[in-house]
Scaffold this motif. Structure first.
Motif, PDB file in Angstrom:
ATOM      1  N   LEU A 151    -104.853  45.287  52.720  1.00 55.09           N
ATOM      2  CA  LEU A 151    -105.062  46.407  51.530  1.00 55.09           C
ATOM      3  C   LEU A 151    -104.777  47.687  50.922  1.00 55.09           C
ATOM      4  CD1 LEU A 151    -108.133  46.171  54.532  1.00 55.09           C
ATOM      5  CD2 LEU A 151    -107.678  44.666  51.883  1.00 55.09           C
ATOM      6  N   GLY A 152    -103.496  48.185  51.764  1.00 58.61           N
ATOM      7  CA  GLY A 152    -102.831  49.227  50.845  1.00 58.61           C
ATOM      8  C   GLY A 152    -102.118  48.189  49.512  1.00 58.61           C
ATOM      9  N   ALA A 153    -101.580  47.585  49.563  1.00 61.20           N
ATOM     10  CA  ALA A 153    -101.037  47.467  48.906  1.00 61.20           C
ATOM     11  C   ALA A 153    -102.082  46.062  46.949  1.00 61.20           C
ATOM     12  CB  ALA A 153    -100.027  45.720  48.913  1.00 61.20           C
ATOM     13  N   ALA A 154    -103.375  46.405  47.349  1.00 58.82           N
ATOM     14  CA  ALA A 154    -103.712  45.156  46.952  1.00 58.82           C
ATOM     15  C   ALA A 154    -104.764  46.476  45.912  1.00 58.82           C
ATOM     16  CB  ALA A 154    -105.591  45.214  47.438  1.00 58.82           C
ATOM     17  N   LYS A 155    -104.585  48.029  46.927  1.00 59.25           N
ATOM     18  CA  LYS A 155    -105.056  49.087  45.985  1.00 59.25           C
ATOM     19  C   LYS A 155    -104.300  49.732  45.299  1.00 59.25           C
ATOM     20  CE  LYS A 155    -106.746  54.235  46.690  1.00 59.25           C
ATOM     21  NZ  LYS A 155    -106.622  55.040  47.987  1.00 59.25           N
ATOM     22  N   LYS A 156    -102.819  49.560  45.417  1.00 62.42           N
ATOM     23  CA  LYS A 156    -101.768  49.597  44.863  1.00 62.42           C
ATOM     24  C   LYS A 156    -101.447  49.044  43.188  1.00 62.42           C
ATOM     25  CE  LYS A 156     -96.622  50.869  44.867  1.00 62.42           C
ATOM     26  NZ  LYS A 156     -97.540  52.120  43.706  1.00 62.42           N
ATOM     27  N   LEU A 157    -101.951  47.509  43.654  1.00 64.08           N
ATOM     28  CA  LEU A 157    -101.788  46.543  42.657  1.00 64.08           C
ATOM     29  C   LEU A 157    -103.134  47.308  41.473  1.00 64.08           C
ATOM     30  CD1 LEU A 157    -101.452  43.328  44.061  1.00 64.08           C
ATOM     31  CD2 LEU A 157     -99.671  44.494  42.245  1.00 64.08           C
ATOM     32  N   GLN A 158    -104.449  47.204  41.970  1.00 71.65           N
ATOM     33  CA  GLN A 158    -105.207  47.657  41.612  1.00 71.65           C
ATOM     34  C   GLN A 158    -104.792  49.205  40.793  1.00 71.65           C
ATOM     35  OE1 GLN A 158    -108.772  48.876  43.490  1.00 71.65           O
ATOM     36  NE2 GLN A 158    -109.858  47.488  42.338  1.00 71.65           N
ATOM     37  N   ALA A 159    -104.206  49.591  41.165  1.00 67.24           N
ATOM     38  CA  ALA A 159    -103.930  51.366  39.662  1.00 67.24           C
ATOM     39  C   ALA A 159    -102.752  50.989  39.583  1.00 67.24           C
ATOM     40  CB  ALA A 159    -103.616  53.054  41.049  1.00 67.24           C
ATOM     41  N   ASP A 160    -102.019  50.194  39.234  1.00 72.08           N
ATOM     42  CA  ASP A 160    -100.245  50.552  38.810  1.00 72.08           C
ATOM     43  C   ASP A 160    -100.614  48.567  37.352  1.00 72.08           C
ATOM     44  OD1 ASP A 160     -99.658  52.069  40.461  1.00 72.08           O
ATOM     45  OD2 ASP A 160     -98.377  50.362  41.467  1.00 72.08           O
ATOM     46  N   ASN A 161    -101.868  48.384  37.911  1.00 70.25           N
ATOM     47  CA  ASN A 161    -102.148  47.498  36.509  1.00 70.25           C
ATOM     48  C   ASN A 161    -103.951  47.506  36.098  1.00 70.25           C
ATOM     49  OD1 ASN A 161     -99.281  45.299  36.874  1.00 70.25           O
ATOM     50  ND2 ASN A 161    -100.355  46.051  38.944  1.00 70.25           N
ATOM     51  N   PRO A 162    -103.869  48.295  35.589  1.00 74.04           N
ATOM     52  CA  PRO A 162    -104.876  48.725  35.255  1.00 74.04           C
ATOM     53  C   PRO A 162    -105.734  47.046  34.714  1.00 74.04           C
ATOM     54  CG  PRO A 162    -103.800  50.367  33.780  1.00 74.04           C
ATOM     55  CD  PRO A 162    -102.737  49.235  34.632  1.00 74.04           C
ATOM     56  N   GLY A 163    -106.956  47.077  34.997  1.00 72.65           N
ATOM     57  CA  GLY A 163    -108.001  46.188  34.309  1.00 72.65           C
ATOM     58  C   GLY A 163    -108.086  45.117  35.496  1.00 72.65           C
ATOM     59  N   LEU A 164    -107.130  44.710  35.980  1.00 73.59           N
ATOM     60  CA  LEU A 164    -106.303  43.901  37.176  1.00 73.59           C
ATOM     61  C   LEU A 164    -107.895  43.564  37.955  1.00 73.59           C
ATOM     62  CD1 LEU A 164    -104.495  41.380  38.134  1.00 73.59           C
ATOM     63  CD2 LEU A 164    -103.785  42.916  39.939  1.00 73.59           C
ATOM     64  N   PHE A 165    -108.210  41.885  37.810  1.00 77.93           N
ATOM     65  CA  PHE A 165    -109.090  41.785  38.864  1.00 77.93           C
ATOM     66  C   PHE A 165    -108.577  41.540  40.707  1.00 77.93           C
ATOM     67  CE2 PHE A 165    -111.806  38.563  40.748  1.00 77.93           C
ATOM     68  CZ  PHE A 165    -113.013  39.369  39.966  1.00 77.93           C
ATOM     69  N   VAL A 166    -109.494  42.701  40.781  1.00 73.45           N
ATOM     70  CA  VAL A 166    -108.709  41.893  42.424  1.00 73.45           C
ATOM     71  C   VAL A 166    -110.101  41.244  43.398  1.00 73.45           C
ATOM     72  CG1 VAL A 166    -107.724  43.406  44.498  1.00 73.45           C
ATOM     73  CG2 VAL A 166    -106.957  43.689  41.940  1.00 73.45           C
ATOM     74  N   SER A 167    -109.551  40.776  43.781  1.00 73.12           N
ATOM     75  CA  SER A 167    -111.062  39.796  45.294  1.00 73.12           C
ATOM     76  C   SER A 167    -109.677  39.682  46.415  1.00 73.12           C
ATOM     77  CB  SER A 167    -111.731  38.398  44.922  1.00 73.12           C
ATOM     78  OG  SER A 167    -110.121  37.408  44.359  1.00 73.12           O
ATOM     79  N   VAL A 168    -111.223  40.070  47.663  1.00 74.59           N
ATOM     80  CA  VAL A 168    -110.246  40.461  48.673  1.00 74.59           C
ATOM     81  C   VAL A 168    -111.816  38.654  49.755  1.00 74.59           C
ATOM     82  CG1 VAL A 168    -110.560  41.430  50.779  1.00 74.59           C
ATOM     83  CG2 VAL A 168    -110.055  41.779  49.055  1.00 74.59           C
ATOM     84  N   THR A 169    -110.941  38.047  50.452  1.00 79.31           N
ATOM     85  CA  THR A 169    -111.823  36.952  51.053  1.00 79.31           C
ATOM     86  C   THR A 169    -111.330  37.129  51.885  1.00 79.31           C
ATOM     87  OG1 THR A 169    -111.598  35.294  48.690  1.00 79.31           O
ATOM     88  CG2 THR A 169    -111.930  34.304  50.780  1.00 79.31           C
ATOM     89  N   MET A 170    -112.422  36.354  52.564  1.00 81.28           N
ATOM     90  CA  MET A 170    -111.711  36.236  54.798  1.00 81.28           C
ATOM     91  C   MET A 170    -113.201  35.680  55.354  1.00 81.28           C
ATOM     92  SD  MET A 170    -114.390  39.741  55.581  1.00 81.28           S
ATOM     93  CE  MET A 170    -114.261  41.184  54.154  1.00 81.28           C
ATOM     94  N   PRO A 171    -112.737  35.053  56.052  1.00 76.15           N
ATOM     95  CA  PRO A 171    -113.100  34.279  57.341  1.00 76.15           C
ATOM     96  C   PRO A 171    -115.034  34.615  57.049  1.00 76.15           C
ATOM     97  CG  PRO A 171    -111.746  34.664  58.325  1.00 76.15           C
ATOM     98  CD  PRO A 171    -111.647  35.531  57.162  1.00 76.15           C
ATOM     99  N   GLY A 172    -115.978  33.223  57.177  1.00 75.08           N
ATOM    100  CA  GLY A 172    -117.441  33.904  57.274  1.00 75.08           C
ATOM    101  C   GLY A 172    -118.258  33.111  58.574  1.00 75.08           C
ATOM    102  N   THR A 173    -119.200  34.195  59.185  1.00 66.80           N
ATOM    103  CA  THR A 173    -119.745  33.468  60.274  1.00 66.80           C
ATOM    104  C   THR A 173    -121.163  33.775  59.875  1.00 66.80           C
ATOM    105  OG1 THR A 173    -120.289  35.878  61.062  1.00 66.80           O
ATOM    106  CG2 THR A 173    -117.727  34.519  61.286  1.00 66.80           C
ATOM    107  N   ALA A 174    -121.920  33.110  60.996  1.00 67.88           N
ATOM    108  CA  ALA A 174    -123.284  33.367  60.956  1.00 67.88           C
ATOM    109  C   ALA A 174    -124.269  34.869  60.648  1.00 67.88           C
ATOM    110  CB  ALA A 174    -124.068  32.561  62.171  1.00 67.88           C
ATOM    111  N   ALA A 175    -123.237  35.961  61.241  1.00 64.35           N
ATOM    112  CA  ALA A 175    -123.485  37.296  61.330  1.00 64.35           C
ATOM    113  C   ALA A 175    -122.846  38.186  60.021  1.00 64.35           C
ATOM    114  CB  ALA A 175    -123.286  37.908  62.240  1.00 64.35           C
TER     115      ALA A 175
END
Length: 406
Positions: free
Chosen positions: A170-194
């Motif tokens: 997550l820290g790397a994702a935030k840094k990439l977002q800041a260092d590469n203006p306009g970079l589209f960043v998505s985070v994908t994680m497992p899903g449950t019924a909740a």
């Protein structure tokens, strides 16, 4: 969750043949400069393994569906250890030509790519790089190498339960977002019924604590607890919407706009079945609630099984090639070409479906008596005013008269 995602699931001969098809047109290593696409395309990029799972020719898929963007998977740490990015843990990004050539072909056909890091299994850079800055530097090599305008952090096992690894990612994702203006960043994680589980909510809390807000948080509602198909997936997405509000402090509209669906087309590894109709159910929910992302695993599987039932290379459900990809095309705002839906070999019909010239039925559109639409390879005529009643679901007493296959 066990998914047929990594090279361990492959048949070597299929991999070699598929990879050769992907790279046939070009020979240089670096992916050419990209002017990029609108963010709606990166938000609608389906996953594609360019070197594994018998990859289809992406240009063929583009021409058949209207799709312009793909989510190439996966970047991992080297299997032997270290903090340098590789494809599938085996092919160093620094010397890659195969994926770079595939990217050039996609861009040469008017499209672009996002790259997904992580996935299920394998060793992730967040586990081996040790610090946020080192993890970010490794991922920056990928962004720079392929001139990326989008990147996806697919955070799953085994790092999903590793607090330090998730902090690095997550820290790397935030840094990439800041260092590469306009970079589209998505985070994908497992899903449950909740919505998502305990580790997923901890991930959301960590993102909030470091002030990281990606373009999108997506859940993968499959591989356990989703035998209800599209309806159970919609329920999970609505639950996740509540978690985004409660854990990130977002209002309802903001939460929906930063929420995404990352589905599995066809048979899952726990023998759930997601048919084209299930994707339609989730698509209707996603578009009516203005979700920020709609994707699926994977284009490699987006074809009906013929000579094999290997889940990594075909869907194990009735479909035409690339039927599921057409949903991502539509989510991006484009109209895909029409194809003939397949006739089930176990359920023959006296009116086999064909190519329809009538406009596709749309759930939100109002129809009046005499209006003609096409749906699931048949032509339908409305008897009276209607909105939202799906042709073929309400029988002879419903509003729609079945005029047979197109």
């Amino acid at each position: 969750m066990q998914r047929s995602r990594l090279a361990a699931t492959l048949v070597a001969a299929a991999t070699v043949a598929g990879a050769a098809a992907v790279v046939a047109a070009t020979a240089h290593a670096q992916a050419g400069a990209s002017t990029g696409l609108d963010n709606n395309w990166y938000a609608a990029a389906p996953y594609l393994m360019p070197q594994s799972n018998n990859p289809p020719d992406p240009v063929t898929v583009m021409n058949a569906t209207g799709q312009k963007a793909f989510q190439l998977a996966f970047i991992l740490a080297p299997k032997g250890g270290g903090c340098s990015p590789t494809w599938d843990g085996t092919s160093p990004v620094s010397s890659d030509t195969t994926v770079g050539d595939a990217i050039n072909r996609i861009r040469g056909n008017g499209g672009d790519v996002s790259v997904s890091v992580g996935g299920y299994g394998g060793t992730k850079l967040g586990q081996t790089c040790g610090t946020v800055d080192a993890t970010a530097a490794a991922y920056q090599q990928v962004v720079t190498k392929y001139n990326l305008k989008a990147i996806d952090f697919d955070l799953e096992e085994p790092e999903y339960e590793d607090t330090a690894a998730i902090a690095n990612e997550l820290g790397a994702a935030k840094k990439l977002q800041a260092d590469n203006p306009g970079l589209f960043v998505s985070v994908t994680m497992p899903g449950t019924a909740a919505g998502t589980g305990w580790f997923g909510t901890q991930l959301l809390d960590k993102a909030k604590s470091i002030g990281f807000s990606p373009n999108n948080f997506s859940i993968m509602p499959f591989d356990g607890g989703f035998n209800g198909g599209g309806a159970s997936q919609v329920s999970a997405l609505e639950a996740f919407h509540g978690l985004l509000q409660s854990h990130l402090g977002w209002d309802s509209e903001t939460a929906y706009s930063h929420e995404g669906f990352s589905g599995m087309n066809g048979k899952s590894d726990t023998s759930e079945y997601f048919n084209v109709s299930d994707f339609q159910t989730v698509y209707d929910y996603a578009t009516s609630h203005h979700l920020g992302r709609f994707t699926f695993w994977a284009v490699n599987r987006d074809r009906q099984c013929t000579t094999t039932t290997d889940n990594s290379v075909c869907s194990n459900v009735q479909q035409n090639d690339w039927d599921f990809t057409k949903f991502t095309t539509r989510f991006a705002g484009a109209t895909p070409p029409q194809t003939t839906p397949p006739t089930s070999p176990t359920s023959p019909t006296s009116n086999p479906p064909g190519t329809c010239s009538a406009p596709d039925w749309q759930k939100t559109q109002v129809y009046t008596g005499g209006n003609v639409v096409s749906h699931n390879g048949h032509k339908w005529t409305a008897k009276w005013w209607t909105q939202g009643e799906e042709p073929g679901t309400t029988g002879q007493w419903g509003v729609w008269t079945d005029n047979g296959g197109c």
